[in-house]
Design an enzyme around this catalytic site. Structure first.
Site, PDB file in Angstrom:
ATOM      1  N   ASN A  91       8.143  -4.462   3.625  1.00  0.00           N
ATOM      2  CA  ASN A  91       6.715  -4.167   3.673  1.00  0.00           C
ATOM      3  C   ASN A  91       6.056  -4.668   4.956  1.00  0.00           C
ATOM      4  O   ASN A  91       5.241  -3.970   5.559  1.00  0.00           O
ATOM      5  CB  ASN A  91       6.011  -4.777   2.462  1.00  0.00           C
ATOM      6  CG  ASN A  91       4.513  -4.531   2.465  1.00  0.00           C
ATOM      7  OD1 ASN A  91       4.055  -3.414   2.620  1.00  0.00           O
ATOM      8  ND2 ASN A  91       3.736  -5.595   2.308  1.00  0.00           N
TER       9      ASN A  91
ATOM     10  N   HIS B 280       0.829  -1.203   0.000  1.00  0.00           N
ATOM     11  CA  HIS B 280       0.000   0.000   0.000  1.00  0.00           C
ATOM     12  C   HIS B 280       0.868   1.259   0.000  1.00  0.00           C
ATOM     13  O   HIS B 280       1.870   1.339   0.700  1.00  0.00           O
ATOM     14  CB  HIS B 280      -0.875   0.051   1.259  1.00  0.00           C
ATOM     15  CG  HIS B 280      -2.004  -0.921   1.275  1.00  0.00           C
ATOM     16  ND1 HIS B 280      -1.823  -2.263   1.513  1.00  0.00           N
ATOM     17  CD2 HIS B 280      -3.334  -0.735   1.098  1.00  0.00           C
ATOM     18  CE1 HIS B 280      -3.007  -2.872   1.490  1.00  0.00           C
ATOM     19  NE2 HIS B 280      -3.940  -1.970   1.238  1.00  0.00           N
TER      20      HIS B 280
END
Length: 284
Positions: free
Chosen positions: A113, A81
């Protein structure tokens, strides 16, 4: 209108508007060029939950230009994201918006991440909890490295995922520019603080201080080709911001030395010039 524009202007990116953020999607790299969001204490709370969200392709983009779910299958990269899902809990729709692939970029999973980047997102979220509101610009970068042959030249090296000719570029780095607003109870005016950060798309030692990744805004703008918060960052403010960034960076690097960690300067050597305002600089 110029006569050359009779049949339209070439289009290479598309602006996409969502409940909590705006994304500029780059047709060539099939990555968001940047994602701009505004978060508050209120947007961090609500009924939105990840368990009811799924990643989905952006039907508002032509199929030949958008990234696809199958691009990520067995790619070895996470669907990372840009606007963090946890920032948009105000409604389920706001949460669902963050799962569009127009808000997603291929990120290294373990060590980045799912770890350091996630902690960095929490750091920004915590800033919103003690601010009136926070504006965040997040996006990918492709930063060249010195030529491996040692000839003093530079070259770009990065993987691609998906299938030709509609490949998705894997960024070498990611950036965040954070602007936090606070009201002055004494004067009734707003004050703001700005920080810019660049991190490699790679596993990061969890003990690395986030200040080691602070960079001058001018350097980031030069590399990314984008101006950030032009309604706030005058030339005078930019100088002050950049000086502060260098101080943060120096503090972070000093802590790295105390931890006996390997220098991360070489990884971002192209981000900063060797000399700025008389000081010798190394990238975070």
């Amino acid at each position: 209108m110029h006569r050359a524009l009779k049949y339209g202007i070439p289009q290479s990116e598309t602006l996409r508007f969502y409940e909590g953020f705006v994304a500029s999607f780059d047709h060539r790299t099939r990555n968001p060029k940047w994602v701009l969001e505004y978060i508050t204490k209120e947007s961090l709370q609500g009924e939105g939950t990840r368990e009811q969200s799924q990643f989905y392709e952006d039907q508002g983009l032509e199929q030949r230009f958008r990234s696809k779910l199958e691009d990520y299958h067995s790619s070895g990269y996470d669907r990372g994201h840009m606007a963090a899902a946890a920032n948009h809990r105000a409604s389920q729709n706001a949460m669902n918006d963050t799962f569009t692939l127009s808000n997603v970029s291929p990120q290294v999973g373990a060590g980045f991440n799912r770890d350091y980047w996630a902690r960095f997102e929490k750091f920004v979220k915590d800033t919103a909890k003690v601010s009136d509101g926070v504006y965040i610009v997040t996006g990918p970068l492709w930063i060249p490295q010195p030529d491996a042959r040692g000839n003093g030249k530079w070259e770009m090296r990065h993987p691609m995922i998906g299938k030709p000719p509609q490949l998705v570029s894997v960024p070498t780095h990611y950036f965040k520019v954070v602007l936090a607003e606070n009201s002055s109870s004494r004067h009734g005016t707003h004050q703001a603080a700005v920080g810019a950060f660049v991190m490699p798309n790679a596993p990061i030692d969890p003990q690395t201080p986030v200040t080691a990744f602070a960079v001058p805004l001018e350097a980031l703008e030069s590399v990314s080709g984008a101006k950030f918060f032009p309604g706030f960052t005058s030339d005078r403010r930019r100088i002050a911001l950049d000086n502060a960034a260098l101080d943060w960076q120096a503090e972070g690097k000093a802590r790295l030395k105390l931890l006996d960690r390997v220098s991360i300067a070489q990884d971002q050597a192209a981000l900063l010039p060797k000399q700025v305002t008389g000081q010798t600089l190394v990238a975070a």
